[in-house]
Write a protein that holds these residues in place. Sequence first.
Motif, PDB file in Angstrom:
ATOM      1  N   GLN A  32       0.875  -1.256   0.060  1.00 48.48           N
ATOM      2  CA  GLN A  32      -0.249   0.138  -0.021  1.00 48.48           C
ATOM      3  C   GLN A  32       0.810   1.425   0.123  1.00 48.48           C
ATOM      4  OE1 GLN A  32      -3.156   0.072  -0.453  1.00 48.48           O
ATOM      5  NE2 GLN A  32      -3.835   2.095   0.055  1.00 48.48           N
ATOM      6  N   MET A  36       0.443   4.085  -2.889  1.00 49.54           N
ATOM      7  CA  MET A  36       0.124   5.517  -2.691  1.00 49.54           C
ATOM      8  C   MET A  36       1.226   6.405  -3.169  1.00 49.54           C
ATOM      9  SD  MET A  36      -2.895   5.386  -1.832  1.00 49.54           S
ATOM     10  CE  MET A  36      -2.986   7.090  -1.224  1.00 49.54           C
ATOM     11  N   ARG A  39       0.807   6.495  -6.873  1.00 44.20           N
ATOM     12  CA  ARG A  39      -0.380   7.152  -7.294  1.00 44.20           C
ATOM     13  C   ARG A  39      -0.305   8.808  -7.119  1.00 44.20           C
ATOM     14  NH1 ARG A  39      -5.648   5.241  -7.449  1.00 44.20           N
ATOM     15  NH2 ARG A  39      -7.277   6.827  -6.586  1.00 44.20           N
ATOM     16  N   ASP A  59      -6.332  12.596  -4.851  1.00 45.62           N
ATOM     17  CA  ASP A  59      -6.494  11.401  -4.416  1.00 45.62           C
ATOM     18  C   ASP A  59      -7.814  11.438  -3.414  1.00 45.62           C
ATOM     19  OD1 ASP A  59      -5.802   8.429  -4.248  1.00 45.62           O
ATOM     20  OD2 ASP A  59      -5.577   9.084  -2.067  1.00 45.62           O
ATOM     21  N   GLY A  62      -7.261   6.401  -2.030  1.00 46.46           N
ATOM     22  CA  GLY A  62      -6.516   5.714  -2.500  1.00 46.46           C
ATOM     23  C   GLY A  62      -7.281   4.665  -3.350  1.00 46.46           C
TER      24      GLY A  62
END
Length: 111
Positions: A32, A36, A39, A59, A62
């Motif tokens: 994760q 992230m 992202r 965002d 997530g």
Amino acid sequence: MCVLCGEMISFFHWSDTNFKDKKSLITAGENQKDRMKTRLQKVAILNKILEFYALKLADWQGSKYILSNKKGQNVIVNDLGDLWFKASELEKCEFDALDENLLNFLKRKNA
């Protein structure tokens, strides 16, 4: 399940996959922190492009994105494949990635 939108968070768009590790599939919770980070880097790059259109991407938990304009309107974007469709709906216009004005804007920003 996302408590805000009631959707299962088990599907990721291909743009959220890790192409360096072709053997693994991304599942919620797995890697994760790295997911992230990547992202948020994509959001930062997209915001440089969207600035030309007076739009901003953020965002959301997530799993989704929020696309906003300067009029205060917001729309939920499911994934990056959905971004330009939602931007067109929000601004009631077509977007051209090869627009000379956009390309000149990006050149000036990165000069």
